[in-house]
Design a protein around this motif. Structure first.
Motif, PDB file in Angstrom:
ATOM      1  N   ALA A  67      49.597 -62.251 -67.712  1.00  0.00           N
ATOM      2  CA  ALA A  67      50.238 -63.191 -66.784  1.00  0.00           C
ATOM      3  C   ALA A  67      50.307 -64.616 -67.326  1.00  0.00           C
ATOM      4  N   SER A  68      49.940 -64.811 -68.611  1.00  0.00           N
ATOM      5  CA  SER A  68      50.002 -66.177 -69.145  1.00  0.00           C
ATOM      6  C   SER A  68      51.385 -66.515 -69.675  1.00  0.00           C
ATOM      7  N   SER A  69      52.302 -65.555 -69.604  1.00  0.00           N
ATOM      8  CA  SER A  69      53.616 -65.778 -70.202  1.00  0.00           C
ATOM      9  C   SER A  69      54.623 -64.739 -69.697  1.00  0.00           C
ATOM     10  N   THR A  93      47.855 -61.484 -52.224  1.00  0.00           N
ATOM     11  CA  THR A  93      46.809 -62.231 -52.925  1.00  0.00           C
ATOM     12  C   THR A  93      46.899 -61.755 -54.361  1.00  0.00           C
ATOM     13  N   VAL A  94      47.233 -62.676 -55.269  1.00  0.00           N
ATOM     14  CA  VAL A  94      47.519 -62.252 -56.648  1.00  0.00           C
ATOM     15  C   VAL A  94      46.428 -62.735 -57.596  1.00  0.00           C
ATOM     16  N   TYR A  95      45.955 -61.822 -58.427  1.00  0.00           N
ATOM     17  CA  TYR A  95      45.074 -62.159 -59.540  1.00  0.00           C
ATOM     18  C   TYR A  95      45.886 -62.053 -60.823  1.00  0.00           C
ATOM     19  N   ALA A  96      45.964 -63.177 -61.546  1.00  0.00           N
ATOM     20  CA  ALA A  96      46.713 -63.232 -62.804  1.00  0.00           C
ATOM     21  C   ALA A  96      45.711 -63.175 -63.945  1.00  0.00           C
ATOM     22  N   ALA A  97      45.887 -62.229 -64.857  1.00  0.00           N
ATOM     23  CA  ALA A  97      44.913 -62.048 -65.937  1.00  0.00           C
ATOM     24  C   ALA A  97      45.546 -62.173 -67.313  1.00  0.00           C
ATOM     25  N   ALA A  98      44.838 -62.850 -68.203  1.00  0.00           N
ATOM     26  CA  ALA A  98      45.236 -62.950 -69.618  1.00  0.00           C
ATOM     27  C   ALA A  98      44.102 -63.615 -70.373  1.00  0.00           C
ATOM     28  N   ARG A  99      44.259 -63.689 -71.711  1.00  0.00           N
ATOM     29  CA  ARG A  99      43.221 -64.357 -72.497  1.00  0.00           C
ATOM     30  C   ARG A  99      43.352 -65.876 -72.397  1.00  0.00           C
ATOM     31  N   ARG A 100      44.576 -66.391 -72.407  1.00  0.00           N
ATOM     32  CA  ARG A 100      44.800 -67.852 -72.443  1.00  0.00           C
ATOM     33  C   ARG A 100      44.823 -68.428 -71.016  1.00  0.00           C
ATOM     34  N   VAL A 101      43.624 -68.727 -70.500  1.00  0.00           N
ATOM     35  CA  VAL A 101      43.557 -69.198 -69.108  1.00  0.00           C
ATOM     36  C   VAL A 101      44.257 -70.540 -68.908  1.00  0.00           C
ATOM     37  N   GLN A 102      44.213 -71.383 -69.954  1.00  0.00           N
ATOM     38  CA  GLN A 102      44.849 -72.711 -69.780  1.00  0.00           C
ATOM     39  C   GLN A 102      46.350 -72.573 -69.567  1.00  0.00           C
ATOM     40  N   ARG A 103      46.917 -71.471 -70.050  1.00  0.00           N
ATOM     41  CA  ARG A 103      48.356 -71.241 -69.850  1.00  0.00           C
ATOM     42  C   ARG A 103      48.668 -70.798 -68.414  1.00  0.00           C
ATOM     43  N   MET A 104      47.629 -70.568 -67.605  1.00  0.00           N
ATOM     44  CA  MET A 104      47.864 -70.099 -66.232  1.00  0.00           C
ATOM     45  C   MET A 104      47.540 -71.174 -65.195  1.00  0.00           C
ATOM     46  N   GLU A 105      47.409 -72.430 -65.671  1.00  0.00           N
ATOM     47  CA  GLU A 105      47.103 -73.516 -64.719  1.00  0.00           C
ATOM     48  C   GLU A 105      48.217 -73.690 -63.694  1.00  0.00           C
ATOM     49  N   GLY A 106      49.452 -73.522 -64.120  1.00  0.00           N
ATOM     50  CA  GLY A 106      50.607 -73.626 -63.211  1.00  0.00           C
ATOM     51  C   GLY A 106      50.538 -72.563 -62.119  1.00  0.00           C
ATOM     52  N   ALA A 113      47.710 -71.181 -61.014  1.00  0.00           N
ATOM     53  CA  ALA A 113      46.591 -71.558 -60.127  1.00  0.00           C
ATOM     54  C   ALA A 113      47.062 -72.587 -59.103  1.00  0.00           C
ATOM     55  N   ALA A 114      47.936 -73.494 -59.552  1.00  0.00           N
ATOM     56  CA  ALA A 114      48.446 -74.538 -58.643  1.00  0.00           C
ATOM     57  C   ALA A 114      49.295 -73.938 -57.521  1.00  0.00           C
ATOM     58  N   GLN A 115      49.769 -72.707 -57.742  1.00  0.00           N
ATOM     59  CA  GLN A 115      50.580 -72.051 -56.704  1.00  0.00           C
ATOM     60  C   GLN A 115      49.756 -71.080 -55.853  1.00  0.00           C
ATOM     61  N   VAL A 145      43.188 -66.947 -61.038  1.00  0.00           N
ATOM     62  CA  VAL A 145      43.291 -66.728 -62.474  1.00  0.00           C
ATOM     63  C   VAL A 145      42.036 -66.044 -63.016  1.00  0.00           C
ATOM     64  N   LEU A 146      42.240 -65.025 -63.848  1.00  0.00           N
ATOM     65  CA  LEU A 146      41.117 -64.321 -64.472  1.00  0.00           C
ATOM     66  C   LEU A 146      41.283 -64.355 -65.982  1.00  0.00           C
TER      67      LEU A 146
END
Ligand code: NDP
Length: 271
Positions: free
Chosen positions: A9-11, A27-40, A42-44, A48-49
């Motif tokens: 979910a990082s891209s 309720t959505v859990y978004a998972a990937a290795r690059r957590v910083q790429r999922m900050e957007g 989290a703001a919604q 984030v996992l």
């Protein structure tokens, strides 16, 4: 409230799918290795996992956290994946094994982790992102296609296994989608087989992929995944995105040699 886990979910497709499922009320859990790429995300309001689908520990931890926080899991979107391209002669078998770890065994391990909870609920949906590459084939894509062919077969068996428990399994077959996937696949191919005996095919396929990856927006697939998650009686397979329908049709009606000729003809247009 229904709970969904989306991997990769990082891209690209996974990121857009997380957004669309959130809009649909999950309720959505978004998972990937690059957590910083999922900050957007989290703001919604998306949770984030950090998850590496080649690490058993990180997958078990992620699913454990979802169950601890919400007590359920309704939809698993197995989307994480990448294209390991290069001639069979050139790709080190450790890389081929890693390609299977990410695209197949990671997906299967997450199924193992969520299935007990879905069985207990007597409901659930597993959406596996395959590819048109789970039905068609390209030179220099043997390992990627092998993983996607495996996802197709695994999903069919799994659908039958989980049917008695009210859990459905759906396969998504994207065509060409504008994401980071194409660049990664072409870079892998150039690094592995560029400049050698397969160089001409590398250049041709790079041109073909360049065309394919300019095509459809990830939302096209995110919408289909959302439909597959929501449908009362989902289809077993959904295909969408640039070239998906014609390619699958051609593969379905043409004998192998005729499809070979069609595909090589398409590649020759690029050098
Ligand atoms: P992207 O490269 O944009 O996204 C891939 C995602 O997978 C990233 O979020 C990446 O996250 C994640 N990922 C890769 N390796 C791992 C890993 N070891 N553990 C956890 N996550 C991982 O590509 P797409 O959005 O296009 O790809 C999504 C799926 O769609 C893939 O399965 C791909 O094969 C399939 N597909 C794509 C097509 C296209 O044209 N784009 C066509 C057909 C199928 P991170 O690196 O942060 O971990």
């Amino acid at each position: 409230m229904k709970v969904a886990l989306v991997t990769g979910a990082s891209s690209g497709i996974g990121e857009t799918t997380a957004v669309e499922l959130r809009k649909a009320g999950y309720t959505v859990y978004a998972a990937a290795r690059r957590v910083q790429r999922m900050e957007g995300l989290a703001a919604q309001g998306i949770r984030v996992l950090e998850m590496d689908v080649t690490s058993d520990e990180s997958m078990a931890e992620g699913v454990g956290k979802i169950i601890a926080e919400t007590g359920r899991i309704d939809v698993l979107v197995n989307n994480a994946g990448y294209g390991s391209y290069g001639a069979v002669e050139d790709v080190p078998l450790d890389e081929a094994r890693y390609q299977f770890e990410v695209n197949v065994f990671g997906l299967a391990r997450l199924v193992q982790l969520v299935a007990p909870h879905m069985r207990e609920q007597r409901s659930g949906r597993i959406v596996n992102v395959s590819s048109i590459g789970g039905r068609i084939y390209e030179p220099l894509g043997a390992w990627y296609h092998s993983t996607k062919f495996a996802v197709e077969g695994l999903s069919d068996s799994l659908r039958l296994e989980l049917k008695p428990f009210g859990i459905d399994v759906v396969v998504i077959q994207p065509g060409g989608i504008k994401t980071e996937w194409g660049g990664i696949a072409v870079e892998n191919m150039r690094k592995t087989s560029g400049g050698g005996a397969y160089d001409r095919q590398v250049r041709q396929l790079a041109g073909f992929h360049g065309q394919m990856s300019r095509a459809s927006e990830p939302k096209v697939i995110a919408d289909v995944i959302t439909r597959a998650a929501e449908a009362k009686r989902p289809r077993t397979r959904y295909s969408a995105g640039f070239g998906a329908k014609p390619m699958l049709f051609a593969r379905g009606v043409l004998p192998d040699r005729a499809f070979d000729a069609l595909f090589l003809g398409l590649m020759r247009r690029f050098g």
